[in-house]
Design an enzyme around this catalytic site. Structure first.
Site, PDB file in Angstrom:
ATOM      1  N   SER A 142       0.832  -1.201   0.000  1.00 24.70           N
ATOM      2  CA  SER A 142       0.000   0.000   0.000  1.00 24.70           C
ATOM      3  C   SER A 142       0.867   1.252   0.000  1.00 24.70           C
ATOM      4  O   SER A 142       1.626   1.482  -0.925  1.00 24.70           O
ATOM      5  CB  SER A 142      -0.962  -0.040   1.188  1.00 24.70           C
ATOM      6  OG  SER A 142      -1.917   0.988   1.097  1.00 24.70           O
ATOM      7  N   ASP A 288      -3.213   6.452  -3.353  1.00 24.06           N
ATOM      8  CA  ASP A 288      -1.963   5.932  -2.810  1.00 24.06           C
ATOM      9  C   ASP A 288      -1.414   4.910  -3.809  1.00 24.06           C
ATOM     10  O   ASP A 288      -2.043   4.642  -4.843  1.00 24.06           O
ATOM     11  CB  ASP A 288      -2.172   5.373  -1.401  1.00 24.06           C
ATOM     12  CG  ASP A 288      -3.062   4.145  -1.379  1.00 24.06           C
ATOM     13  OD1 ASP A 288      -3.842   3.957  -2.326  1.00 24.06           O
ATOM     14  OD2 ASP A 288      -2.986   3.358  -0.417  1.00 24.06           O
ATOM     15  N   ASP A 290      -1.228   1.700  -4.304  1.00 28.07           N
ATOM     16  CA  ASP A 290      -2.010   0.571  -4.829  1.00 28.07           C
ATOM     17  C   ASP A 290      -3.445   0.979  -5.134  1.00 28.07           C
ATOM     18  O   ASP A 290      -4.279   0.140  -5.467  1.00 28.07           O
ATOM     19  CB  ASP A 290      -1.973  -0.633  -3.881  1.00 28.07           C
ATOM     20  CG  ASP A 290      -2.710  -0.403  -2.575  1.00 28.07           C
ATOM     21  OD1 ASP A 290      -2.750   0.757  -2.112  1.00 28.07           O
ATOM     22  OD2 ASP A 290      -3.230  -1.377  -2.004  1.00 28.07           O
ATOM     23  N   ASP A 292      -6.032   1.989  -3.481  1.00 28.27           N
ATOM     24  CA  ASP A 292      -7.236   1.669  -2.714  1.00 28.27           C
ATOM     25  C   ASP A 292      -7.689   2.846  -1.849  1.00 28.27           C
ATOM     26  O   ASP A 292      -8.790   2.818  -1.305  1.00 28.27           O
ATOM     27  CB  ASP A 292      -7.059   0.391  -1.883  1.00 28.27           C
ATOM     28  CG  ASP A 292      -5.986   0.492  -0.817  1.00 28.27           C
ATOM     29  OD1 ASP A 292      -5.247   1.497  -0.777  1.00 28.27           O
ATOM     30  OD2 ASP A 292      -5.871  -0.462  -0.014  1.00 28.27           O
TER      31      ASP A 292
END
Length: 543
Positions: A142, A288, A290, A292
Site C-alpha cells: 500500500s 496511494d 495501490d 485503494d
C-alpha cells in the site's frame, strides 16, 4: 550465536533469490550479531492484514521464502481444486512474489488466475467475486515506504480475511517445511485486461455518479499503479480525462518525489497542488500507490487549495450516496475511529448506520444492504442500489463519485466547501484530528494503555469524561480489540488504540460545535478545542 548461524545457513540453503542470499552471506561473514538477531529471532506474523514488512533475508523480512511459505499455507487451508486470483503492484519484487505464489499454489493442485499486469488492489478485490474464486492474494504494501512489501489475502466473498481464518492460515504456514521441497506448477491462467479490467471499469462507471460531467481535475497516482486505470475509468464514465502530475504518474517502486508515498504525509501532494493552482482546477485527486485510498483537494475562495480530511470526504460521500440510491434497507457504515457525522446523516435520512472496528475487512461485513462504507484514513467503498462492486476500499470508484459530486456542485455554482458548510449547519460541525506517538519500545504503549485503564482521566481538554468504553471487552456488537473510547461533554470523543501495523499509539479526537449561523466561527472554535484536547491528552499519555 551458533543457533542463529544454523538458522541462517538453513535459510540460505533453500532461498531461491540470489539477492537475499548475497545479503545474508554478507551478514554472516561480518559476524554482525544484531543483524542476525533482527532477521532470525522473530518473524513476520500472518494476521488479518496478511504479511507486511521490510524486504530482505530471513523470516522477519519480506522475501521469496516468506512468500512461498505463505502461499503453501494458504494452499493447505483451501485444499486442492480451489481457485485463487493473484495480483500485484509495482513495488520491488511484487511481480516475482506473485509468480512464486502462482507456482506454489498450482503445484499444490489449486487453480490460479494471475494478473497479467500490475493493477490496483481494488481490481484484485473485484476479480475475486467476478471470477467466482475461492480466495485472492494481492502483493502490495500500500503506502508503506519503498523498502517494504506485503501479502494481503481475500476470501471468496471478495473481502479481506477476518478471524479465525487468519489464525488458521497462520497455523498452516507454520507447518510448512523447506520451500525448496515444495512442488511447483506453471499452468496458471494469465488474466488479460479484457478479462478483468474492463469488467471492473464497467462496474465502477455504474456507481451513483449523477449526470454532471463538466469539471477540471488534477490527479496523481503517487508513483503507484492507479494512473492508467483511473484515466480509463474517467473516460468510461463520461468525464474529461484528468490532468496528471507527470513527475508522479509512471509507477516507480522508489517513489522518488516523496518522502513517504502517502497523500496524508506533509509534502506528498505538493506537485499535484502546484499543478492545480497553475491550471485553475476544480478538484485534486490522489491515490496511494495501490490505489485503494482516495485523497481530495479543493480550491479555496481566496486562492490556493486545501486537502479535505478523510472524515470530511466520508460525510460528503455518505450523504451523496444516500441521496442517489434507494431502498428501505440501505445501510452505511464507518469504522469506530471515524467521525460520528455519518451516523447523524443516516438518522436524518432514515437509513441504517453501523459502526465497526477499524479496517475494511470489518466495514464491508457491517450488514446486508451496505451502499457506502468509509474509514478516516482515506478509505471509501462506494456502492449503488446493486450493492458494493468492490468489497474493499476502492480509491478509483471513490474518485469517480467525488468527481460526480463536485461536477454537480459546479453546475449549481457551488463547491464541495459549500456542501461541507451545509452539513455543518444541519448536523453541527464535526471536527476531527489525530495524535500519534511513535515509540521504539512497544512496552511503552502497553504501559500507557495499562495506566489509562487503571487511572482513567476525569476530564480531557476541559471537557468532562462522561463514560469510558474498554473496547477489549467488546460490546455494542463489536468484537474485542485493544482500545479505549472516552465520551466527553458536548458530543466530543477520544479513542486511544495501539496501531495494528506500526509501533505507534494512535488517538482519534472529535469535537462537535453548533454551526447554525457562522460556520467560520464554529470552525475556529473547533480548531481551538481540538488543540486543547490534543495537548491535554499528550500530557496524560506521558510518552
Amino acid at each position: 550465536m551458533s543457533e542463529l548461524v544454523r538458522r541462517a545457513e538453513e535459510w540460505l540453503a533453500q532461498d531461491p533469490d540470489p539477492e537475499t542470499r548475497a545479503e545474508l552471506q554478507e551478514v554472516l561473514g561480518s559476524g554482525d550479531l544484531a543483524a542476525l538477531q533482527d532477521r532470525f529471532e522473530t518473524k513476520l506474523e500472518f494476521g488479518t492484514a496478511g504479511l507486511r514488512g521490510e524486504l530482505g533475508a530471513g523470516p522477519n523480512r519480506m522475501n521469496r521464502v516468506t512468500v512461498m511459505r505463505a502461499a503453501a499455507g494458504l494452499a493447505r487451508r483451501l485444499g486442492p481444486g480451489k481457485h485463487v486470483v493473484v495480483g500485484y503492484d509495482a513495488r520491488h519484487k511484487s511481480d516475482i512474489f506473485a509468480q512464486d505464489s502462482a507456482a506454489v499454489l498450482t503445484g499444490a493442485g489449486l487453480r490460479v488466475s494471475l494478473m497479467g499486469h500490475h493493477w490496483p488492489t481494488p481490481v484484485l478485490a473485484f476479480a475475486v467475486r467476478h471470477l467466482g474464486a475461492d480466495a485472492g492474494v494481492m502483493v502490495t504494501a500500500s503506502h508503506n515506504p519503498p523498502r517494504d512489501n506485503g501479502y494481503k489475502v481475500y476470501w471468496g466473498d471478495g473481502a479481506q480475511i477476518v478471524p479465525p481464518l487468519d489464525e488458521e492460515i497462520s497455523a498452516a504456514i507454520d507447518a510448512v517445511g523447506r520451500v525448496d521441497g515444495l512442488p511447483l506448477g506453471e499452468d496458471w491462467r494469465v488474466l488479460t485486461d479484457a478479462a478483468i479490467v474492463e469488467p471492473y471499469l464497467a462496474a465502477v462507471s455504474g456507481l451513483p455518479l449523477g449526470d454532471a460531467r463538466e469539471l477540471k481535475v488534477v490527479y496523481t497516482p503517487m508513483h503507484g499503479v492507479g494512473g492508467a486505470v483511473l484515466l480509463r475509468a474517467f473516460r468510461t464514465a463520461g468525464f474529461e480525462e484528468p490532468l496528471v502530475a507527470e513527475a508522479q504518474f509512471t509507477p516507480d517502486p522508489d517513489f522518488p518525489t516523496v518522502a513517504f508515498p502517502n497523500p496524508e504525509e506533509p509534502g506528498a501532494m505538493d506537485i499535484a497542488l502546484r499543478l492545480a493552482e497553475k491550471v485553475g482546477a476544480d478538484l485534486v485527486i490522489a491515490n496511494d500507490p495501490d490505489a485503494d485510498r482516495c485523497a481530495v483537494g479543493v480550491p479555496l475562495p481566496d486562492g490556493g487549495f486545501r486537502m479535505l480530511t478523510g472524515d470530511e470526504v466520508g460525510g460528503l460521500l455518505g450523504e451523496w450516496v444516500i441521496g442517489h440510491t434507494s431502498g428501505a434497507d440501505r445501510l452505511v457504515a464507518a469504522s469506530i475511529v471515524s467521525s460520528s457525522l455519518l451516523g447523524r446523516i443516516a438518522a436524518a435520512h432514515g437509513v441504517r448506520y453501523a459502526e465497526t472496528l477499524t479496517g475494511f475487512k470489518w466495514i464491508v461485513k457491517a450488514g446486508d444492504g451496505l451502499v457506502y462504507g468509509y474509514e478516516e484514513a482515506l478509505g471509501h467503498s462506494v456502492g449503488s442500489d446493486q450493492g458494493l462492486p468492490v468489497r474493499d476500499k476502492d480509491g478509483i470508484g471513490a474518485a469517480l463519485t467525488v468527481a460526480g459530486m463536485a461536477a454537480q456542485a459546479r453546475r449549481e455554482g457551488r463547491s464541495l466547501l459549500d456542501l461541507l458548510d451545509d452539513q455543518a449547519r444541519r448536523y453541527g460541525l464535526h471536527a476531527t484530528s489525530q495524535l500519534s506517538v511513535r515509540v521504539e519500545d512497544l512496552s511503552l504503549i502497553t504501559g500507557a494503555m495499562e495506566r489509562l485503564r487503571s487511572r482513567p482521566p476525569e476530564a480531557l481538554g476541559g471537557l468532562a469524561v462522561l463514560s469510558v468504553d474498554d473496547l477489549s471487552e467488546g460490546g455494542g456488537g463489536l468484537p474485542p480489540t485493544d482500545g479505549l473510547r472516552y465520551r466527553l461533554a458536548g458530543g466530543a470523543r477520544v479513542i486511544v488504540r495501539p496501531s495494528g501495523t506500526e509501533p505507534k499509539l494512535k488517538c482519534y479526537l472529535e469535537v462537535v460545535v453548533p454551526a447554525e449561523g457562522d460556520v467560520a466561527t464554529a470552525r475556529s472554535q473547533a480548531e481551538q478545542a481540538l488543540t486543547t484536547l490534543k495537548s491535554d491528552l499528550s500530557a496524560t499519555l506521558n510518552l
